[in-house]
Design a protein around this motif. Structure first.
Motif, PDB file in Angstrom:
ATOM      1  N   GLY A  41       0.315   3.580  -9.542  1.00 16.43           N
ATOM      2  CA  GLY A  41      -0.962   2.865  -9.526  1.00 16.43           C
ATOM      3  C   GLY A  41      -1.554   2.711  -8.142  1.00 16.43           C
ATOM      4  O   GLY A  41      -2.716   2.352  -8.002  1.00 16.43           O
ATOM      5  N   GLN A  42      -0.752   2.984  -7.123  1.00 12.19           N
ATOM      6  CA  GLN A  42      -1.233   2.805  -5.754  1.00 12.19           C
ATOM      7  C   GLN A  42      -2.241   3.908  -5.396  1.00 12.19           C
ATOM      8  O   GLN A  42      -2.094   5.050  -5.808  1.00 12.19           O
ATOM      9  CB  GLN A  42      -0.019   2.874  -4.812  1.00 12.19           C
ATOM     10  N   ALA A  71       2.229   8.471 -12.091  1.00 10.29           N
ATOM     11  CA  ALA A  71       3.587   8.331 -12.644  1.00 10.29           C
ATOM     12  C   ALA A  71       4.608   8.803 -11.619  1.00 10.29           C
ATOM     13  O   ALA A  71       4.314   9.671 -10.797  1.00 10.29           O
ATOM     14  CB  ALA A  71       3.720   9.151 -13.928  1.00 10.29           C
ATOM     15  N   ILE A  72       5.781   8.186 -11.691  1.00  6.81           N
ATOM     16  CA  ILE A  72       6.928   8.655 -10.899  1.00  6.81           C
ATOM     17  C   ILE A  72       8.070   8.821 -11.883  1.00  6.81           C
ATOM     18  O   ILE A  72       8.491   7.849 -12.521  1.00  6.81           O
ATOM     19  CB  ILE A  72       7.306   7.663  -9.794  1.00  6.81           C
ATOM     20  N   LEU A  85      13.577  17.091 -12.746  1.00  5.93           N
ATOM     21  CA  LEU A  85      13.788  16.599 -11.391  1.00  5.93           C
ATOM     22  C   LEU A  85      12.758  15.499 -11.125  1.00  5.93           C
ATOM     23  O   LEU A  85      11.613  15.605 -11.563  1.00  5.93           O
ATOM     24  CB  LEU A  85      13.593  17.754 -10.408  1.00  5.93           C
ATOM     25  N   ASP A  86      13.173  14.482 -10.413  1.00  8.31           N
ATOM     26  CA  ASP A  86      12.245  13.379 -10.123  1.00  8.31           C
ATOM     27  C   ASP A  86      11.038  13.888  -9.345  1.00  8.31           C
ATOM     28  O   ASP A  86      11.170  14.666  -8.405  1.00  8.31           O
ATOM     29  CB  ASP A  86      12.966  12.314  -9.290  1.00  8.31           C
ATOM     30  N   GLY A  87       9.890  13.435  -9.745  1.00 12.20           N
ATOM     31  CA  GLY A  87       8.676  13.845  -9.060  1.00 12.20           C
ATOM     32  C   GLY A  87       7.604  12.800  -9.268  1.00 12.20           C
ATOM     33  O   GLY A  87       7.823  11.805  -9.962  1.00 12.20           O
ATOM     34  N   LEU A  88       6.450  13.020  -8.639  1.00 10.01           N
ATOM     35  CA  LEU A  88       5.361  12.073  -8.859  1.00 10.01           C
ATOM     36  C   LEU A  88       4.080  12.812  -9.218  1.00 10.01           C
ATOM     37  O   LEU A  88       3.873  13.950  -8.814  1.00 10.01           O
ATOM     38  CB  LEU A  88       5.173  11.131  -7.671  1.00 10.01           C
ATOM     39  N   GLN A  89       3.268  12.161 -10.013  1.00  7.51           N
ATOM     40  CA  GLN A  89       2.001  12.750 -10.438  1.00  7.51           C
ATOM     41  C   GLN A  89       0.876  12.002  -9.739  1.00  7.51           C
ATOM     42  O   GLN A  89       0.808  10.771  -9.779  1.00  7.51           O
ATOM     43  CB  GLN A  89       1.851  12.621 -11.952  1.00  7.51           C
ATOM     44  N   LEU A  90       0.029  12.784  -9.085  1.00  4.33           N
ATOM     45  CA  LEU A  90      -1.079  12.212  -8.315  1.00  4.33           C
ATOM     46  C   LEU A  90      -2.385  12.661  -8.957  1.00  4.33           C
ATOM     47  O   LEU A  90      -2.606  13.855  -9.169  1.00  4.33           O
ATOM     48  CB  LEU A  90      -0.975  12.720  -6.874  1.00  4.33           C
TER      49      LEU A  90
END
Lengths: 612, 193
Positions: A41-42, A71-72, A85-90
């Protein structure tokens, strides 16, 4: 080179422009070797740090554009059958607001290690992990040869050529910066002969620089690090050289000289037989966006990530590109080719750049005989994929070698783990044994101290028998009482015949008195003393009985003696009767001896009487 | 005469050849004194989980029993069939399938302590053969996953059953290339000439 020309000729990208992909709807960034430092959310700005490197082999991740973190969590990787694998969605907001990062103003003063860490923080990636390996930079050994690798390492690839054509000045600047900080004895930019446009772009720049341009004429796997080192390094330099990809060097120049973290890369999107497009794409852009930009649709085509020879099929077009996505190959969907048995044509052996025997290797790898595969030099395989490409039976040679190499690596790791476990187990056993010995030693020391104290206190109560004794005194009293009892038992048989009853009784009474005195303090002592007294009391009647039986015993002795004398007298009589004229002298002598014996016996009897 | 001489020369040549072959065979044979003891070499093959599934107190006692010839080579489930093959090659015996009474093979796993349930009794610490559990009395314990061999010896002593085994191959770094798939074309019966 006499290798069969199965590979397509390198096509120069000179005529085509560098495309820029439009801003995608969503960016997917992986966090391998990095720990996230933003929240869901940042809102983040372009160039803002999203994740910090948390290991030696990880690099930091920066935001490619401004937007919101949606999302992370686990994302699919660009690898076949890989776990999430851990990742983030921007999600970009389209404003592309950038955070102004300061450039390194004092960059000539940086050390090699400081530069390596700075590049890690700026997200500049090399072949494995950060562009400059931290372990190498920490050693700070003088560098003999630094190779900047601009040789395309796949046949359809044009990304490096495109970069050199577009950004030749920036690359030259970055190379000068690296040369200034790392101080290599020789700095070489390696390029392939077919990359004509890039060579032309660089020729004019290389005139008065600290680096030289080396044009490689070798065919395809020339872009591999080992092949380049073999081609360019002199024997004395081969152990002390470094090979860096040109894309990473360009990104390093941008990061150090202009303060821009690495957020994009050039990707070649190629249809095998038609034309290829080069585009600058933000890291994390979905593969489908790149295809759309090139005018292709992901529905009709099969996707191969990473070139035609070494690449692998991508299952999903939503996967985001990463720092190693230099090529996307788009092929028309076609049914899988069927593998036939090996016909021993020997094409693979003749094309292998490492002079291996791929058909033998395949035989052993497919039968899982790793030791044999090692014997056939599986470790020397550079996994270039040429053998798979030429095989007329369409055998999965490269896949087998990759799998077998990985299994060997795994076996090695397992062996290391087993060795570590053995060491830990042995140390544990040693530790347990040592602890046991130390405990036994402690106990022995304590017991010795106790015994010494006991002996000391055993001596004390005999010198001054106090009625109100301490616990140690009581113990000593018990010991003394027991010692006396033992002494008495030992003395008894020797003394019994010669001890007078009155004396004995007196002694017993004295003993009892002593025992009672010694045992007055404590119950245990009293008990022991009572036992001793009981023993003494039990002895007393027994001794009295002995005394009574002494007299009849004496009579019996006398009777026996009398009987013996009578026997002798009878014998003498018989002798006398058998020889009436016996010698008087003999008789007299016998009578005298008998009288002497009788006198002696009487004397002995008197003595016993007196004793009693 | 010449025949006898020839025979003698032939015999001499045979004797010389025998001498040479024998000495070279002795030179080529690996010196047994330089090799470590047999039990050590067997121990180097065993997987060192120290789990005791073979019925011995650890890997080294099993290796010693094997070296004395008192046990069979098919009693180590963590070593797998590969381990049996290696042992058979080392001991010059035939490959044996797993013993019927041996515990089944399991994928590698590591112990995980549920830290909310742990009461700090230190029983698992005393049971761990490789000192992979950290903690002290009445303090929470935890497992060092890198050091855990997956022997499951800590499960039994736990009074509150807070230890469970988790598969060890779920990390992204544990990714492996898949086994190469070979497409097979279906051939209709009778169509092949």
């Amino acid at each position: 080179m006499s290798r069969p020309s199965i590979l397509p000729a390198h096509t120069d990208p000179g005529s085509q422009p560098l495309l820029t992909t439009p801003l995608p709807a969503q960016l997917r960034l992986w966090l391998q070797g990095a720990s996230c430092c933003v929240e869901v959310g940042q809102r983040v700005l372009k160039h803002q740090l999203l994740a910090e490197a948390d290991s030696e082999f990880g690099v930091a991740v920066h935001a490619p554009t401004s937007g919101h973190i949606r999302a992370i969590g686990p994302l699919p990787q660009a690898l076949p059958d890989a776990p999430l694998l851990d990742g983030l969605q921007l999600q970009p907001d389209g404003l592309d607001e950038a955070l102004s990062l300061p450039a390194e103003s004092n960059w000539p003063a940086l050390s090699a290690l400081a530069l390596a860490m700075r590049l890690q923080d700026m997200g500049v990636m090399g072949q494995h992990g950060p562009l400059l390996p931290l372990a190498w930079a920490a050693k700070a050994s003088p560098l003999a040869l630094l190779i900047i690798n601009a040789v395309e390492n796949e046949p359809f690839l044009q990304a490096d050529s495109m970069l050199l054509c577009e950004q030749a000045a920036a690359v030259a600047e970055a190379m000068a910066m690296l040369g200034r900080i790392l101080q290599p004895a020789r700095l070489v930019l390696a390029i392939q002969q077919e990359q004509g446009a890039a060579i032309n772009a660089l020729r004019s720049l290389a005139a008065d620089q600290c680096w030289q341009l080396e044009v490689i004429q070798a065919p395809y796997p020339a872009g591999d690090e080992a092949q380049l080192l073999r081609a360019l390094a002199r024997p004395e330099e081969s152990g002390n050289s470094l090979c860096l990809p040109v894309a990473g060097v360009h990104a390093a120049g941008r990061a150090i000289l202009h303060g821009e973290p690495c957020i994009s890369r050039i990707v070649t999107v190629s249809t095998a037989l038609k034309q290829s497009h080069n585009m600058r794409a933000l890291l994390g852009s979905p593969v489908a966006d790149l295809l759309t930009c090139a005018g292709l649709s992901s529905q009709q085509h099969a996707l191969v990530h990473g070139g035609g020879l070494r690449g692998f099929a991508l299952p999903d077009a939503t996967i985001g590109i990463h720092q190693h996505s230099h090529c996307l190959l788009v092929r028309p969907r076609q049914p899988a080719l069927t593998a036939q048995p090996c016909i021993r044509c020997g094409d693979c052996a003749s094309i292998c750049p490492s002079q291996l025997q791929p058909q033998e290797l395949y035989w052993h790898c497919s039968r899982q005989e790793l030791a044999q595969a090692q014997h056939w030099r599986l470790a020397d395989c550079s996994q270039c994929g040429l053998c798979s490409a030429v095989c007329p039976s369409q055998l999965p040679l490269l896949d087998s070698f990759r799998l077998a190499s990985q299994q060997l690596l795994l076996a090695e790791q397992q062996q290391c783990a087993a060795d570590a476990a053995r060491q830990r187990h042995r140390f544990r056993q040693f530790r347990l044994e040592r602890d046991k010995q130390e405990k036994a030693q402690r106990l022995a020391e304590r017991a010795a101290q106790q015994a010494a104290k006991l002996a000391q206190q055993a001596a004390e109560p005999t010198s001054h028998a106090e009625p109100t004794a301490t616990a140690a005194d009581k113990q000593a009293a018990i010991a003394a009482a027991m010692a006396r009892a033992a002494e008495r038992q030992q003395q008894r048989p020797a003394v019994a015949p010669s001890v007078n009853s009155s004396e004995r009784e007196a002694a017993i009474a004295a003993n009892r008195q002593a025992a009672i005195e010694a045992a007055m303090a404590r119950a245990a002592a009293r008990k022991a003393a009572q036992e001793a007294a009981k023993a003494a009391a039990a002895d007393a009647p027994a001794m009295a009985k002995d005394e009574d039986q002494n007299k009849p015993g004496l009579n019996q002795q006398q009777q026996a003696l009398i009987q013996a004398a009578m026997h002798r007298a009878n014998a003498q009589k018989a002798a006398a009767s058998s020889s009436p004229a016996s010698l008087d002298q003999d008789k007299k002598a016998l009578i005298a001896a008998a009288m002497a014996r009788a006198a002696a016996r009487k004397a002995a009897g008197d003595e016993t009487e007196q004793d009693k | 005469m010449t025949l006898v001489l020839r025979l003698l020369l032939l015999l001499l040549a045979i004797w010389l050849l025998g001498k040479v072959l024998r000495s070279s065979a002795q030179k080529l044979r690996p010196a047994t004194s330089t090799l470590p003891p047999l039990a050590e070499r067997i121990d180097a093959i065993l997987p060192q989980t120290q789990c005791g599934q073979c019925g011995h107190a650890g890997c080294l006692p099993y290796a010693q029993a094997l070296a004395r010839g008192e046990d069979s080579i098919n009693r180590c489930p963590p070593g797998g069939e590969d381990g049996i093959r290696k042992l058979a090659a080392l001991l010059h015996t035939d490959y044996l399938p797993f013993a019927a009474d041996a515990p089944p093979q399991k994928p590698k796993a590591v112990a995980l302590i549920d830290e909310a349930t742990c009461i700090g009794c230190t029983l698992c610490i005393q049971a761990c053969p490789v000192d992979a559990i950290l903690g002290s009395a009445k303090q929470m314990h935890t497992v060092l996953a890198d050091e855990c061999t997956g022997c499951e010896l800590c499960l039994a002593p736990c009074p509150v059953d807070c230890i469970s085994m988790r598969p060890a191959t779920s990390q992204p770094a544990d990714w492996r290339w898949g086994y190469p798939v070979i497409a097979i074309k279906a051939v209709k019966p009778g169509s092949s000439s």
